[in-house]
Design an enzyme around this catalytic site. Structure first.
Site, PDB file in Angstrom:
ATOM      1  CG  PHE A 150      -1.940  -1.076   1.245  1.00  0.00           C
ATOM      2  CD1 PHE A 150      -3.139  -0.944   0.553  1.00  0.00           C
ATOM      3  CD2 PHE A 150      -1.709  -2.255   1.930  1.00  0.00           C
ATOM      4  CE1 PHE A 150      -4.087  -1.958   0.557  1.00  0.00           C
ATOM      5  CE2 PHE A 150      -2.648  -3.279   1.944  1.00  0.00           C
ATOM      6  CZ  PHE A 150      -3.848  -3.136   1.250  1.00  0.00           C
ATOM      7  CG  LEU A 151       5.121   1.496  -1.454  1.00  0.00           C
ATOM      8  CD1 LEU A 151       5.327   2.583  -2.466  1.00  0.00           C
ATOM      9  CD2 LEU A 151       6.443   0.825  -1.152  1.00  0.00           C
ATOM     10  N   GLY A 251      -9.282  18.612  -9.288  1.00  0.00           N
ATOM     11  CA  GLY A 251      -8.196  18.987 -10.184  1.00  0.00           C
ATOM     12  C   GLY A 251      -8.151  18.074 -11.394  1.00  0.00           C
ATOM     13  CB  CYS A 258      -1.356   2.326  -7.767  1.00  0.00           C
ATOM     14  SG  CYS A 258       0.209   1.513  -7.405  1.00  0.00           S
ATOM     15  CE  LYS A 261      -0.236  -1.219 -11.600  1.00  0.00           C
ATOM     16  NZ  LYS A 261      -0.744  -2.448 -11.004  1.00  0.00           N
ATOM     17  NE  ARG A 325       5.270   2.769 -13.163  1.00  0.00           N
ATOM     18  CZ  ARG A 325       5.554   1.834 -12.262  1.00  0.00           C
ATOM     19  NH1 ARG A 325       5.578   0.578 -12.616  1.00  0.00           N
ATOM     20  NH2 ARG A 325       5.804   2.163 -11.006  1.00  0.00           N
TER      21      ARG A 325
HETATM   22  N1  NAD Z   1       4.797   1.852  -7.291  1.00  0.00           N
HETATM   23  C1  NAD Z   1       3.936   1.989  -6.308  1.00  0.00           C
HETATM   24  O1  NAD Z   1       3.795   3.078  -5.749  1.00  0.00           O
HETATM   25  C2  NAD Z   1       3.117   0.825  -5.834  1.00  0.00           C
HETATM   26  C3  NAD Z   1       2.382   0.942  -4.647  1.00  0.00           C
HETATM   27  C4  NAD Z   1       1.632  -0.141  -4.210  1.00  0.00           C
HETATM   28  C5  NAD Z   1       1.583  -1.313  -4.979  1.00  0.00           C
HETATM   29  N2  NAD Z   1       2.288  -1.374  -6.143  1.00  0.00           N
HETATM   30  C6  NAD Z   1       2.229  -2.619  -6.913  1.00  0.00           C
HETATM   31  O2  NAD Z   1       3.435  -3.321  -6.682  1.00  0.00           O
HETATM   32  C7  NAD Z   1       3.878  -3.977  -7.878  1.00  0.00           C
HETATM   33  C8  NAD Z   1       5.269  -3.498  -8.245  1.00  0.00           C
HETATM   34  O3  NAD Z   1       5.203  -2.119  -8.527  1.00  0.00           O
HETATM   35  P1  NAD Z   1       6.487  -1.300  -8.976  1.00  0.00           P
HETATM   36  O4  NAD Z   1       6.032   0.090  -9.209  1.00  0.00           O
HETATM   37  O5  NAD Z   1       7.599  -1.547  -8.027  1.00  0.00           O
HETATM   38  O6  NAD Z   1       6.796  -2.053 -10.366  1.00  0.00           O
HETATM   39  P2  NAD Z   1       7.952  -1.800 -11.424  1.00  0.00           P
HETATM   40  O7  NAD Z   1       7.369  -2.161 -12.737  1.00  0.00           O
HETATM   41  O8  NAD Z   1       8.554  -0.455 -11.224  1.00  0.00           O
HETATM   42  O9  NAD Z   1       9.065  -2.879 -11.026  1.00  0.00           O
HETATM   43  C9  NAD Z   1       8.940  -4.234 -11.278  1.00  0.00           C
HETATM   44  C10 NAD Z   1      10.325  -4.793 -11.545  1.00  0.00           C
HETATM   45  O10 NAD Z   1      10.273  -6.220 -11.561  1.00  0.00           O
HETATM   46  C11 NAD Z   1      11.228  -6.677 -12.501  1.00  0.00           C
HETATM   47  N3  NAD Z   1      10.931  -8.086 -12.808  1.00  0.00           N
HETATM   48  C12 NAD Z   1       9.879  -8.589 -13.494  1.00  0.00           C
HETATM   49  N4  NAD Z   1       9.940  -9.935 -13.518  1.00  0.00           N
HETATM   50  C13 NAD Z   1      11.048 -10.297 -12.837  1.00  0.00           C
HETATM   51  C14 NAD Z   1      11.652 -11.539 -12.523  1.00  0.00           C
HETATM   52  N5  NAD Z   1      11.127 -12.704 -12.905  1.00  0.00           N
HETATM   53  N6  NAD Z   1      12.807 -11.527 -11.821  1.00  0.00           N
HETATM   54  C15 NAD Z   1      13.358 -10.373 -11.427  1.00  0.00           C
HETATM   55  N7  NAD Z   1      12.841  -9.161 -11.699  1.00  0.00           N
HETATM   56  C16 NAD Z   1      11.691  -9.122 -12.386  1.00  0.00           C
HETATM   57  C17 NAD Z   1      11.066  -5.699 -13.651  1.00  0.00           C
HETATM   58  O11 NAD Z   1      12.211  -5.700 -14.494  1.00  0.00           O
HETATM   59  C18 NAD Z   1      10.905  -4.377 -12.896  1.00  0.00           C
HETATM   60  O12 NAD Z   1      12.129  -3.727 -12.678  1.00  0.00           O
HETATM   61  C19 NAD Z   1       2.810  -3.682  -8.928  1.00  0.00           C
HETATM   62  O13 NAD Z   1       1.873  -4.723  -8.932  1.00  0.00           O
HETATM   63  C20 NAD Z   1       2.157  -2.414  -8.416  1.00  0.00           C
HETATM   64  O14 NAD Z   1       0.827  -2.288  -8.840  1.00  0.00           O
HETATM   65  C21 NAD Z   1       3.060  -0.350  -6.576  1.00  0.00           C
END
Ligand code: NAD
Length: 462
Positions: A150-151, A251, A258, A261, A325
């Site tokens: 949830f960050l 706004g 997040c 998507k 994104r």
């Molecule tokens: N970014 C946010 O603020 C946030 C907050 C809460 C939840 N989430 C969720 O958390 C998940 C991750 O988000 P993110 O923003 O960190 O994603 P991201 O796309 O920035 O990072 C994912 C990473 O995983 C790597 N990867 C993919 N398959 C792999 C494998 N088999 N082995 C090693 N590395 C691999 C990719 O190369 C990529 O660097 C998503 O489902 C997102 O919805 C994100």
């Protein structure tokens, strides 16, 4: 515990760093060669306030190391945390290929770790579908925990240390002590449920937050129609403890990595399961309309101007994240260009080449090194990101640098309208009507009340 964290994006790097600092022996796994090289050189490949320092500590003092594949990790693992992406696929459904590949790699380990934790956002029903697959069934039943993340970007470290809650979705209740040991450093209430329950908590939370923002935008439209100040209305409503203060500023709409998507993926999930979510559909529609509304306001401001120029200040959705994104700038800039405006862009965090590489700007856009340079000679300015330097800028000095009609379109309702008006500018926010309009609608004298010159009040919003 000896833990591999798969995926080193915003979530995975934060998790790997936090777990290492908490005393676990952590191996970060990243398949992207460029990202891996940056991590191996001791640097963080994303911008997140405070993470660089904690990451250095994790690497230098706590033994955090990196590998390019889970299959390259030597020795036995107690746990694998999967934090790979779940980007939008065709039609908006979540693309689960990264997480399914990661699970397949975990299943191929010998021995399979006792604890397999997914942090990746996966739509409701996903874990149950995996449970039904013969190759994954024992792993899912006995060792699997869905622990949605949830960050928020910008406060990731604090959110890691003290999330509002830790959710553990599992079928095997005997895993609970091991999950608690893994996340012992997180000081928060725990919710233990099924994996499907955990998936629902994540997607319903994001759908609800998105709905609050769309509700605020619908309310802003109503305020403009009836002549009320949306700031006052929100202030008045926020004192109701059942409503609260957070997450409903009008706004440009939601545009982080997040909410857009996850809302789309939830709607596709509803289609697949044969139920309707008309409220969430409306949330999405209202959000999409805000982009067009912003462009319409810009075009309206420069109607009649020959060769109009617009300064777009900020590309990112949040002022403390370089994540583009789902940023509204992706929609807004092409629409401004196709409406015939010359577009200048300034962003203090995102470099021109990064913005170009991510397809947010192209050669048609004039990149500016300062917001003053961007504003000078433009006819209209759009504040798209709430950067502190913009919020705190001296707008009484900036506005005269604009050409007539000297319009400022505030996509975040973050500026003080009076300062624009006093300097001879035309302010347009969302749901912020002029004091004159408030009186006209009430049928009173159009005189401005004492202490409220020009446009309406601008107090800091929640
Ligand atoms: N970014 C946010 O603020 C946030 C907050 C809460 C939840 N989430 C969720 O958390 C998940 C991750 O988000 P993110 O923003 O960190 O994603 P991201 O796309 O920035 O990072 C994912 C990473 O995983 C790597 N990867 C993919 N398959 C792999 C494998 N088999 N082995 C090693 N590395 C691999 C990719 O190369 C990529 O660097 C998503 O489902 C997102 O919805 C994100």
């Amino acid at each position: 515990m000896r833990v591999a964290v798969m995926g080193q994006g915003y979530v995975g790097i934060t998790a790997a760093t936090g777990l290492a600092v908490d005393g676990h022996q952590v191996i970060g796994v990243e398949q992207d060669g460029c990202r891996l090289a940056v991590l191996a050189a001791g640097r963080v490949p994303v911008y997140e306030p405070g993470l660089e320092e904690l990451f250095s500590r994790a690497v230098d003092e706590c033994g955090l190391v990196f590998r390019g594949s889970l299959l390259d990790v030597e020795g036995r693992l107690d746990a694998v945390v999967i934090a790979v992406g779940s980007p939008p696929g065709p039609g908006g459904a979540a693309d689960l290929r990264q997480v399914e590949n990661a699970l397949a790699q975990v299943a191929s380990l010998s021995p399979v770790p006792e604890l397999i934790v997914t942090k990746t956002s996966i739509p409701p029903g996903t874990s149950a579908a995996w449970l039904a697959r013969p190759g994954l069934a024992p792993l899912m039943r006995d060792r699997y925990v869905h622990n949605p993340e949830f960050l928020n970007q910008g406060t990731a470290i604090q959110d890691w240390r003290e999330p509002d809650r830790v959710v553990a979705g599992l079928w095997n209740r005997e895993l609970v002590p091991a999950v608690r040991e893994l996340f012992a450093g997180c000081m928060s209430p725990w919710v233990v449920t099924s994996p499907t329950g955990a998936e629902m908590i994540k997607y319903m939370s994001n759908a609800y937050l998105a709905t609050r923002i769309s509700f605020a935008n619908e309310m802003a439209r109503a305020c403009e129609a009836v002549g009320a100040q949306v700031d006052d209305v929100i202030e008045g409503m926020s004192h109701d403890t059942r409503i609260g203060r957070l997450f409903w500023r009008p706004g440009i709409g939601y545009g982080d990595s997040c909410l857009p998507k996850d809302v789309d993926a939830l709607l596709r999930c509803a289609d697949a399961h044969g139920f309707a979510m008309p409220l969430v559909e409306a949330t999405r529609r209202v959000n999409q309309e805000q982009r067009g509304e912003l462009v319409r306001r810009v075009c309206e401001a420069v109607s009649g101007v020959r060769r109009p120029r617009v300064a777009v200040l900020g590309l990112a959705y949040e002022p403390h994240s370089d994540d583009l994104r789902a940023a509204p700038s992706r929609d807004v800039i092409p629409e401004l260009l196709s409406a015939g405006l010359e577009v200048r862009v300034w962003d203090p965090l995102i470099g021109r080449s990064a913005a170009q590489a991510q397809g947010v700007v192209d050669d048609q856009v004039h990149w500016q090194e300062s917001f003053v340079a961007a504003v000078r000679g433009a006819h209209v300015t759009v504040v798209l990101t709430e950067y502190p330097e913009l919020v705190n800028a001296d707008w009484t000095a900036l506005v005269p640098l604009l050409e007539q009609p000297r319009a400022v379109v505030d996509a975040k309702n973050c500026l003080v309208p009076e300062k624009i008006a006093v300097a001879g500018g035309r302010y347009r926010g969302f749901g912020r009507v002029s004091a004159e309009a408030e009186f006209v609608h009430r049928g009173d004298s159009p005189a401005v009340p004492a202490g409220r010159p020009g446009a309406g009040p601008a107090r800091s919003l929640p």
